[in-house]
Design a protein around this motif. Structure first.
Motif, PDB file in Angstrom:
ATOM      1  N   ALA A  94       0.819  -1.219   0.000  1.00  9.05           N
ATOM      2  CA  ALA A  94       0.000   0.000   0.000  1.00  9.05           C
ATOM      3  C   ALA A  94       0.849   1.262   0.000  1.00  9.05           C
ATOM      4  CB  ALA A  94      -0.938  -0.015   1.205  1.00  9.05           C
ATOM      5  N   ALA A  95       1.920   1.279   0.793  1.00  7.64           N
ATOM      6  CA  ALA A  95       2.734   2.489   0.891  1.00  7.64           C
ATOM      7  C   ALA A  95       3.340   2.853  -0.463  1.00  7.64           C
ATOM      8  CB  ALA A  95       3.839   2.278   1.932  1.00  7.64           C
ATOM      9  N   SER A  96       3.913   1.876  -1.147  1.00  7.29           N
ATOM     10  CA  SER A  96       4.509   2.154  -2.452  1.00  7.29           C
ATOM     11  C   SER A  96       3.447   2.480  -3.496  1.00  7.29           C
ATOM     12  CB  SER A  96       5.342   0.953  -2.907  1.00  7.29           C
ATOM     13  OG  SER A  96       6.458   0.758  -2.068  1.00  7.29           O
ATOM     14  N   LEU A  97       2.343   1.745  -3.476  1.00 13.07           N
ATOM     15  CA  LEU A  97       1.280   1.974  -4.453  1.00 13.07           C
ATOM     16  C   LEU A  97       0.751   3.403  -4.369  1.00 13.07           C
ATOM     17  CD1 LEU A  97      -0.693  -1.382  -4.109  1.00 13.07           C
ATOM     18  CD2 LEU A  97       0.470  -0.585  -6.167  1.00 13.07           C
ATOM     19  N   HIS A  98       0.414   3.829  -3.165  1.00 16.03           N
ATOM     20  CA  HIS A  98      -0.154   5.172  -3.014  1.00 16.03           C
ATOM     21  C   HIS A  98       0.899   6.245  -3.222  1.00 16.03           C
ATOM     22  CE1 HIS A  98      -3.966   3.520  -1.881  1.00 16.03           C
ATOM     23  NE2 HIS A  98      -3.476   2.916  -0.800  1.00 16.03           N
ATOM     24  N   GLY A  99       2.141   5.989  -2.759  1.00 16.54           N
ATOM     25  CA  GLY A  99       3.189   6.982  -2.949  1.00 16.54           C
ATOM     26  C   GLY A  99       3.507   7.216  -4.410  1.00 16.54           C
ATOM     27  N   VAL A 100       3.644   6.142  -5.162  1.00 15.89           N
ATOM     28  CA  VAL A 100       3.940   6.267  -6.590  1.00 15.89           C
ATOM     29  C   VAL A 100       2.797   6.976  -7.306  1.00 15.89           C
ATOM     30  CG1 VAL A 100       4.258   4.967  -8.727  1.00 15.89           C
ATOM     31  CG2 VAL A 100       5.490   4.288  -6.667  1.00 15.89           C
ATOM     32  N   TRP A 101       1.564   6.594  -6.984  1.00 15.33           N
ATOM     33  CA  TRP A 101       0.436   7.208  -7.675  1.00 15.33           C
ATOM     34  C   TRP A 101       0.313   8.690  -7.359  1.00 15.33           C
ATOM     35  CZ3 TRP A 101      -2.473   6.742 -11.678  1.00 15.33           C
ATOM     36  CH2 TRP A 101      -3.616   7.547 -11.791  1.00 15.33           C
ATOM     37  N   GLU A 102       0.506   9.076  -6.105  1.00  9.76           N
ATOM     38  CA  GLU A 102       0.398  10.492  -5.751  1.00  9.76           C
ATOM     39  C   GLU A 102       1.445  11.319  -6.488  1.00  9.76           C
ATOM     40  OE1 GLU A 102       0.684  10.709  -1.551  1.00  9.76           O
ATOM     41  OE2 GLU A 102      -1.273   9.776  -1.182  1.00  9.76           O
ATOM     42  N   ARG A 253      10.620   7.398  -7.073  1.00 11.85           N
ATOM     43  CA  ARG A 253      11.239   7.786  -5.805  1.00 11.85           C
ATOM     44  C   ARG A 253      10.403   7.392  -4.604  1.00 11.85           C
ATOM     45  NH1 ARG A 253      13.639  13.907  -6.889  1.00 11.85           N
ATOM     46  NH2 ARG A 253      15.098  13.325  -8.587  1.00 11.85           N
ATOM     47  N   GLN A 254       9.116   7.186  -4.815  1.00 14.03           N
ATOM     48  CA  GLN A 254       8.226   6.817  -3.706  1.00 14.03           C
ATOM     49  C   GLN A 254       8.045   5.307  -3.581  1.00 14.03           C
ATOM     50  OE1 GLN A 254       7.193   9.248  -1.684  1.00 14.03           O
ATOM     51  NE2 GLN A 254       8.301  10.669  -3.009  1.00 14.03           N
ATOM     52  N   ALA A 255       8.730   4.549  -4.409  1.00 10.87           N
ATOM     53  CA  ALA A 255       8.579   3.093  -4.389  1.00 10.87           C
ATOM     54  C   ALA A 255       9.743   2.455  -3.660  1.00 10.87           C
ATOM     55  CB  ALA A 255       8.515   2.547  -5.817  1.00 10.87           C
ATOM     56  N   SER A 256       9.441   1.415  -2.888  1.00 17.45           N
ATOM     57  CA  SER A 256      10.502   0.661  -2.240  1.00 17.45           C
ATOM     58  C   SER A 256      11.219  -0.193  -3.288  1.00 17.45           C
ATOM     59  CB  SER A 256       9.927  -0.238  -1.151  1.00 17.45           C
ATOM     60  OG  SER A 256       9.147  -1.271  -1.724  1.00 17.45           O
ATOM     61  N   PRO A 257      12.491  -0.526  -3.055  1.00 13.93           N
ATOM     62  CA  PRO A 257      13.210  -1.362  -4.036  1.00 13.93           C
ATOM     63  C   PRO A 257      12.522  -2.701  -4.284  1.00 13.93           C
ATOM     64  CG  PRO A 257      14.748  -0.399  -2.462  1.00 13.93           C
ATOM     65  CD  PRO A 257      13.374  -0.097  -1.953  1.00 13.93           C
ATOM     66  N   TRP A 258      11.976  -3.313  -3.225  1.00 14.50           N
ATOM     67  CA  TRP A 258      11.298  -4.602  -3.382  1.00 14.50           C
ATOM     68  C   TRP A 258      10.050  -4.465  -4.243  1.00 14.50           C
ATOM     69  CZ3 TRP A 258      14.125  -8.562  -2.515  1.00 14.50           C
ATOM     70  CH2 TRP A 258      15.082  -8.559  -1.498  1.00 14.50           C
ATOM     71  N   PHE A 259       9.328  -3.357  -4.085  1.00 15.43           N
ATOM     72  CA  PHE A 259       8.131  -3.137  -4.888  1.00 15.43           C
ATOM     73  C   PHE A 259       8.488  -2.979  -6.359  1.00 15.43           C
ATOM     74  CE2 PHE A 259       5.240  -0.072  -6.911  1.00 15.43           C
ATOM     75  CZ  PHE A 259       4.050  -0.765  -6.830  1.00 15.43           C
ATOM     76  N   ALA A 260       9.516  -2.183  -6.643  1.00 13.31           N
ATOM     77  CA  ALA A 260       9.924  -1.974  -8.035  1.00 13.31           C
ATOM     78  C   ALA A 260      10.368  -3.284  -8.673  1.00 13.31           C
ATOM     79  CB  ALA A 260      11.048  -0.940  -8.092  1.00 13.31           C
ATOM     80  N   MET A 261      11.122  -4.095  -7.933  1.00 15.86           N
ATOM     81  CA  MET A 261      11.563  -5.380  -8.481  1.00 15.86           C
ATOM     82  C   MET A 261      10.394  -6.324  -8.679  1.00 15.86           C
ATOM     83  SD  MET A 261      15.265  -6.199  -6.739  1.00 15.86           S
ATOM     84  CE  MET A 261      14.740  -5.965  -5.047  1.00 15.86           C
TER      85      MET A 261
END
Length: 300
Positions: A94-102, A253-261
């Motif tokens: 959720a943190a990466s999803l919402h951060g990237v979208w915002e 920049r708002q995504a965690s490395p694990w989320f991006a991978m």
């Protein structure tokens, strides 16, 4: 002692069956005769077992040997399992999803356009996969009623019965999560990539139907049409992942490395599965009869 030797002889026969098929075809009978002519001891079994490993490592040296191939159903099953494992980091962070979208939404209307593009293309890919079923089913119904056609029709009914439940479950889950907001809301970015987890699985589940129909020359046109639909679905699936990648790049920049991978791995697995399904059907479907005699000819 005789019983032990009898057991060892049976074990030796089992070990011989583990050798590569080209090796067995060329040397199997000779080695089996040699084993039968001598007492079988533990060392004999050990030597045969060591030979199995060596034969597989150097199987290409055997005349007529072909490189081992992993069955396509196994590859697709592993791919579907990989998408399931990537679901949590890819869609539930959720943190990466919402951060990237915002951050992406702050760049202007491009975020909303990429969201709509990815969602629509994934949905179209799934619909084209289902359309390939309809293309085959209509042609099968209109096919002849000789023994071969009846046998193929019977096999297709059995295959359809086997895949109907899992395919229906996958489609229902996709529609519920992506369009009816069933369950916890996942946010716009997750909605954009959601179809990439479902469309390739739907394509893999419908694959047995056109492959079964390919056994009949009379169904060649239906198999060819289904292959084209699946190929277009694979292309749309890949383009949709490009739209998701653009969204991710804007807000990286708002995504965690694990989320991006996880998103990158999901895209690779998803596009690979879709491409393999389309390729499998197109390889089994005869090519379009294009040549000097057919170009420019008006239909009768």
């Amino acid at each position: 002692m005789r019983r032990r030797r009898g057991v060892l002889r049976i074990v030796a026969g089992v070990v011989l069956g583990l050798y590569p098929k080209p090796w067995r075809e060329r040397y199997g009978e000779e080695v089996a005769d040699l084993v039968d002519s001598r007492p079988v001891r533990l060392r004999t079994v050990a030597d045969l077992a060591g030979g199995v490993a060596d034969a597989w490592v150097h199987h290409r040296r055997v005349p007529g040997a072909r490189p081992p191939r992993v069955p396509l159903p196994a590859i697709l099953a592993v791919g579907a399992g990989a998408l399931g494992l990537l679901w949590n980091p890819g869609v539930r962070d959720a943190a990466s999803l919402h951060g990237v979208w915002e951050r992406a939404a702050g760049a202007g209307a491009i975020a909303a356009e990429l969201h709509r593009t990815a969602t629509a293309l994934f949905a179209m890919a799934g619909l084209l996969a289902l359309l390939s079923l309809w293309q085959v089913a209509v042609r099968v119904r209109a096919a002849g009623k000789d023994a071969q056609e009846r046998a193929i029709r019977g096999r297709m009914v059995m295959v359809a019965a086997l895949v109907a439940v899992p395919a229906g479950f996958v489609v229902a889950a996709y529609v519920g999560l992506g369009f009816l907001d069933v369950g916890h809301p996942v946010g716009p970015l997750a909605e954009a990539m959601l179809g990439g987890f479902f469309s390739p699985i739907v394509m893999a589940l419908v694959l047995p139907l056109p492959l079964t129909a390919a056994a009949s020359p009379r169904l060649a046109d239906a198999v060819r049409a289904a292959g084209k639909s699946l190929a277009v679905a694979a292309i749309l699936n890949a383009i949709a992942w490009l739209a998701v990648a653009a969204l991710l790049a804007i807000g990286l920049r708002q995504a965690s490395p694990w989320f991006a991978m996880a998103v990158a791995a999901s895209a690779l697995v998803s596009t690979g599965m879709a491409a393999l399904v389309a390729r499998a059907v197109l390889r089994r479907a005869p090519h379009d009869p294009v040549g000097p005699s057919s170009i420019g000819r008006l239909p009768a």
